[in-house]
Motif scaffolding. Structure first.
Motif, short mmCIF file in Angstrom:
data_model
loop_
_atom_site.label_atom_id
_atom_site.label_comp_id
_atom_site.label_asym_id
_atom_site.label_seq_id
_atom_site.Cartn_x
_atom_site.Cartn_y
_atom_site.Cartn_z
N GLU A 110 50.08 37.10 23.93
CA GLU A 110 51.43 37.61 24.07
C GLU A 110 51.48 39.11 24.37
O GLU A 110 52.31 39.59 25.13
CB GLU A 110 52.15 37.32 22.74
N ALA A 157 51.79 33.19 21.77
CA ALA A 157 53.01 33.68 21.14
C ALA A 157 52.69 34.46 19.87
O ALA A 157 53.47 34.48 18.94
CB ALA A 157 53.97 32.52 20.86
N GLY A 158 51.51 35.08 19.86
CA GLY A 158 51.20 35.96 18.75
C GLY A 158 50.63 35.24 17.54
O GLY A 158 51.21 35.27 16.46
N GLY A 182 51.96 22.80 23.60
CA GLY A 182 53.28 23.06 23.04
C GLY A 182 53.40 22.80 21.56
O GLY A 182 54.48 22.71 21.01
N ILE A 195 52.04 23.50 17.35
CA ILE A 195 51.64 24.60 16.49
C ILE A 195 50.11 24.67 16.50
O ILE A 195 49.45 23.64 16.36
CB ILE A 195 52.18 24.37 15.07
N LEU A 205 57.86 23.18 24.46
CA LEU A 205 58.49 23.86 23.33
C LEU A 205 58.21 25.37 23.27
O LEU A 205 59.14 26.18 23.24
CB LEU A 205 58.06 23.19 22.02
N ILE A 206 56.94 25.74 23.29
CA ILE A 206 56.60 27.16 23.11
C ILE A 206 57.16 28.00 24.26
O ILE A 206 57.75 29.06 24.04
CB ILE A 206 55.07 27.35 23.01
N THR A 207 57.00 27.50 25.46
CA THR A 207 57.50 28.23 26.62
C THR A 207 59.00 28.43 26.54
O THR A 207 59.51 29.52 26.82
CB THR A 207 57.17 27.45 27.92
N GLN A 265 59.82 31.04 24.04
CA GLN A 265 59.53 32.38 24.57
C GLN A 265 60.64 32.85 25.49
O GLN A 265 61.06 34.00 25.45
CB GLN A 265 58.20 32.36 25.33
N SER A 272 59.35 25.39 12.40
CA SER A 272 57.98 25.66 11.98
C SER A 272 57.25 26.43 13.08
O SER A 272 56.49 27.34 12.79
CB SER A 272 57.28 24.38 11.51
N ALA A 273 57.52 26.11 14.35
CA ALA A 273 56.89 26.88 15.43
C ALA A 273 57.39 28.32 15.44
O ALA A 273 56.62 29.25 15.65
CB ALA A 273 57.15 26.23 16.78
N PHE A 297 55.56 30.11 12.70
CA PHE A 297 54.10 30.17 12.86
C PHE A 297 53.70 31.27 13.84
O PHE A 297 52.80 32.06 13.60
CB PHE A 297 53.58 28.82 13.35
N TYR A 298 54.37 31.33 14.96
CA TYR A 298 54.03 32.32 15.99
C TYR A 298 54.76 33.63 15.72
O TYR A 298 55.97 33.66 15.55
CB TYR A 298 54.38 31.79 17.38
N LYS A 299 53.97 34.71 15.74
CA LYS A 299 54.54 36.00 15.35
C LYS A 299 55.48 36.62 16.38
O LYS A 299 56.25 37.53 16.07
CB LYS A 299 53.42 36.99 15.06
N ALA A 300 55.43 36.12 17.60
CA ALA A 300 56.27 36.72 18.63
C ALA A 300 57.75 36.40 18.42
O ALA A 300 58.62 37.02 19.01
CB ALA A 300 55.83 36.23 20.01
N PHE A 301 58.01 35.39 17.59
CA PHE A 301 59.40 34.95 17.45
C PHE A 301 60.11 35.59 16.27
O PHE A 301 59.51 35.85 15.23
CB PHE A 301 59.45 33.42 17.29
#
Ligand SMILES: Cc1cc2nc3c(=O)[nH]c(=O)nc-3n(C[C@H](O)[C@H](O)[C@H](O)COP(=O)(O)O)c2cc1C
Ligand code: SF4
Ligand code: SF4
Ligand code: SF4
Ligand code: FES
Ligand code: FES
Lengths: 618, 151
Positions: A260, A301-302, A318, A320, B22-24, B27, B57-58, B61-65
């Motif tokens: 990211e 995503a970090g 996609g 976790i 999902l992740i995309t 973002q 949960s996503a 989990f991901y720090k960018a969010f």
């Protein structure tokens, strides 16, 4: 334009080379991350705008070239004038006119912009290739950095790019490619050092379709930036390596997973992918050979743990990114449970050179069990911070002193940290060890991805271990207990030591706990998590003990154990007052200042700004 | 269609409407709204056919969010190894005390967000801080706050 045959590629290359060589004079401005952080983009713009207005024979706006990291970031912003290789360091926007008027028009050299040897104060270098920082390097994965414009596929082709792909697709069978990579002795550059050839061979043999080839551009290790520089500065070398791999293992789809924090890498890779597709080097029917392979970029995503192979593959899909147990390897069941080859950026960037020059040539560089070269990001308390590449087997001393120029401010060397959070610290006594995968592991550290952080007498090793534990605790995915709870307890105990509140029993407990975490964790994060602690306690036990028994921090950096005072060198310049966040400093202009110890939080800001050496730390 | 739904629709149109996006999609939502508004997430959950719990949960989990709004100026202090040993903590402390917020927080006027990141890949210039998307290298404590406030 599509290049439909290998012959046409050769013709196209000849044209690219002619174009590349026709630009005899080049003004190269480094736009790597280090130089950008000191404003090199403004220098590039200034060159262009001055040259737009000024007519000079043989020199146009096109003479100005941007490149990725040139390596010597400590001297940035860098401007190099080719073909002479004139190296100007710490260039500012105001120097641009001078460079044009003096160096380009009259051929004069601007002395004050040249690099001066810090050891022989009078020695200045004109040609950068003779500066020790560059002289002792051998560049393979970084071969094009600082020479080509990452946005111009023609530059890459002129530099010999995609020739290895052409050779692989037409003159070699997949099995031959795999053999060649195996025989070269190339080991993965992402950390573990697993044989790349063996990985490809296993994947090719799995009887399942489709297969995937993925590039790991996550580069999560703090203190490492080699992969970033390659992705930004030479993206085609990665694509070429991936396409060759895909052909060898029979894959038609792939991904590049970019972290990211690297948005520019995404932009440059995307542009490279489109340029390669347009020329028919990527996508359907590559170079008219009937082979098809395409690449998509996935942005991270970090999450540090997503650099781990099984977590990365989940994240690509996609999900976790939690690692899974490895009783089935990801070469067999990877992305979408299909056979997958995952390699690091640097690994892929090396592949084309091996195919072109052969496995014998590559194996002849480096050591017997660690062939080739390795890129490192050299940072910390060393003079010449930057991006380097050396043959495996060079000693730490040569890297730190010959290339790195020694320790900043001539302080005492204390340790070097390699391998990031999974690695460890090596003390002075190990400085003559050759750098290769097995020697570093044997010494209690690791090659890892190639971060190399140099520490001097002012770094506290206990505090460094605490730092890595803190990092890992916040990055653990939390799926398994030994990692989640164990690292957390280690952190608590280590913090206790840095505060001078621990006993020797705590240290024993930490060592026992470390062993449990190592054997009981599911993935590499937990398994190697105690390494920074284990290696510092192995080599710097004294330092731990002095925190515990004497409540003293030999590195003078643990805040609970030190006091700041002002000595009589103070001339009352008041610089410290404005930075003290606690308002603990008082004093009149031109008079001795004092620190109120009840208010002082030992943050150290005053020491940073005091120019007169008037702050004592005890 | 509300304006918010329209903005989400454009994002969804760029990606296949299935769980693998999902992740995309998250973002892209984060980029568009600067955080993940809960209402948008529940619409996205329906469109992608993913349970809302999985989206939450996503996004944790991901720090960018971020599930809370972020400031106009995003200040990132690098705490990677190189920056850490070159005094990144000092920079953070200066900012925290000058802006009166802690790392990870946003000022109440929504002007500043201070974040800690692990290595932005410019370690040779440590300590490094980023203000919006601009890098600053060799930052001394006395410059940190000035750089942040300049935006
Ligand atoms: C916690 C963890 C983080 C990792 N991060 C990275 C990374 O950022 N980049 C990378 O190339 N490999 C990383 N790895 C190693 C990968 O799992 C994998 O071994 C590697 O990408 C394989 O490529 P190679 O064979 O070319 O080295 C990590 C491993 C672990 C356990
Ligand atoms: S070792 Fe740590 S990071 Fe790895 S799976 Fe277990 S909890 Fe997650
Ligand atoms: S160490 Fe920090 S808190 Fe203490 S006097 Fe210096 S600047 Fe102020
Ligand atoms: S910065 Fe140094 S010299 Fe200046 S007032 Fe403070 S202690 Fe004295
Ligand atoms: S970024 Fe310019 S030399 Fe490294
Ligand atoms: S450690 Fe701060 S940029 Fe790498």
């Amino acid at each position: 334009m599509r290049i439909g045959t290998i012959d046409k590629l050769d013709k196209f290359r000849a044209k690219c080379e002619r174009q590349f060589k026709a630009q005899k004079k080049k003004i190269i401005v480094c736009l790597g991350p280090g130089c950008l952080a000191s404003g090199s983009d403004k220098i590039l713009d200034e060159f262009k705008s001055v040259l737009k207005k000024k007519k000079i024979k043989g020199i146009t706006v096109e003479t100005v070239k941007k490149t990725g990291c040139h390596g010597f970031c400590a001297c940035g912003p860098l401007v190099v004038i080719e073909p002479e290789g004139i190296f100007y360091a710490k260039v500012k926007k105001i120097h641009v006119k001078d460079i044009i008027e003096k160096t380009l028009l009259k051929g004069e050299i601007i002395e004050k912009l040249l690099y001066t040897d810090p050891h022989k104060k009078s020695k200045k270098y004109t040609d950068y290739r003779s500066i020790p920082f560059y002289k002792y390097q051998t560049r393979i994965s970084l071969r094009n950095l600082g020479l080509i414009d990452p946005d111009e596929i023609t530059d890459y082709i002129a530099a010999g790019g995609y020739a290895a792909l052409a050779k692989a697709l037409t003159k070699m069978k997949p099995q031959k490619i795999i053999n060649e990579v195996s025989k070269s002795g190339l080991r993965g550059r992402g950390g573990g050092g697993f044989s790349t050839g063996r990985k490809w061979a296993t994947c090719a043999k799995v009887d399942d379709e489709p297969r995937f080839v993925i590039c790991n551009g996550d580069e999560g290790d703090p203190g490492a930036f080699m992969d970033r520089c390659i992705m930004e500065g030479d993206p085609h070398s990665i694509l070429e390596g991936m396409i060759i791999c895909a052909f060898a293992v029979g894959s038609h789809d792939g991904y590049i997973y970019v972290r990211e924090e690297y948005p520019l890498a995404v932009v440059n890779l995307q542009r490279a992918i489109e340029a390669a597709r347009e020329l028919g080097l990527l996508g359907e029917n590559i170079l008219g050979t009937g082979f098809s392979y395409d690449i998509k970029i996935i942005r991270g995503a970090g999450a540090f743990v997503c650099g781990e192979s099984s977590a990365l593959m989940k994240s690509v899909a996609g999900e976790i990114g939690e690692p899974r147990a490895k009783y089935i390897r990801s070469v067999v069941k990877g992305v979408y449970d299909k056979p997958t080859v995952l390699n690091n950026v640097e690994t892929f960037a090396t592949v084309p050179v091996i195919i072109e020059k052969g496995s014998k040539w590559f194996a002849s560089i480096g050591t017997e069990k660690s062939a080739g070269t390795k890129a490192f990001s050299l940072a910390g308390k060393v003079r010449n911070t930057g991006l380097i590449e050396v043959p495996m087997g060079m000693t730490l001393r040569d890297i730190i002193y010959k290339i790195g120029g020694g320790i900043e401010e001539d302080r005492q060397f204390k340790a070097v940290q390699t391998g990031g959070p999974s690695g460890g610290c090596l003390p002075e006594g190990k400085i003559d060890l050759p750098v290769d995968f097995d020697t570093l592991t044997k010494a209690g550290s690791m090659m890892g991805s190639g971060g190399m952080i140099v520490m001097d007498e002012r770094t506290c090793m206990v505090e460094l271990a605490r730092y890595f534990l803190d990092f890992l605790v916040s990055e653990s995915c939390g799926k398994c207990v030994p990692c989640r709870e164990g690292l957390h307890q280690l952190l608590i105990l280590c913090t206790k030591i840095t505060r001078g509140k621990a006993s020797e029993n705590d240290l024993d407990l930490m060592e026992k706990l470390s062993k449990v975490i190592q054997v009981g964790s599911l993935c590499g994060l937990g398994q190697s998590g105690p390494n920074p602690f284990m290696s510092t306690v192995q080599y710097f036990r004294d330092e731990y003990l002095s925190h515990i028994t004497d409540c003293k921090c030999p590195g003078r950096s643990c805040r609970a154990l030190i006091t700041y005072t002002i000595n009589d060198k103070c001339n009352g310049c008041v610089a410290c007052i404005s930075v003290c966040p606690e308002k603990a400093i008082t004093g009149e202009k031109k008079k001795l200042h004092v620190i109120d110890q009840d208010k002082c939080s030992q943050c150290g800001s005053c020491e940073v700004v005091c120019k007169y050496d008037a702050i004592d730390i005890t | 269609m509300s304006k918010r739904t329209a903005r989400l629709e454009t994002i969804l149109d760029r990606n296949p409407r299935d769980p693998s996006s999902l992740i995309t999609v998250l973002q892209d939502i984060q980029k568009e709204f600067r955080y993940l508004p809960v209402e948008v997430l529940s619409d996205a959950a329906q469109a992608l056919n993913v349970p809302l719990s999985k989206i939450f949960s996503a996004s944790t989990f991901y720090k960018a969010f971020s599930l809370t709004p972020r400031g106009e100026t995003i200040i990132r202090i690098c705490k990677g190894t190189a920056c850490h040993i070159k005094g990144a903590d000092l920079l953070l402390e200066q900012l925290e005390s000058a802006l009166n917020i802690r790392a990870g927080e946003t000022s109440s006027d929504l002007k500043f967000t201070v974040e800690v990141v692990n290595c932005v890949g410019a370690c040779a210039m440590a300590p490094v801080m980023m203000v919006n998307n601009k890098y600053h290298g060799h930052v001394r404590v006395d410059r940190a706050v000035r750089l942040a406030k300049k935006g």
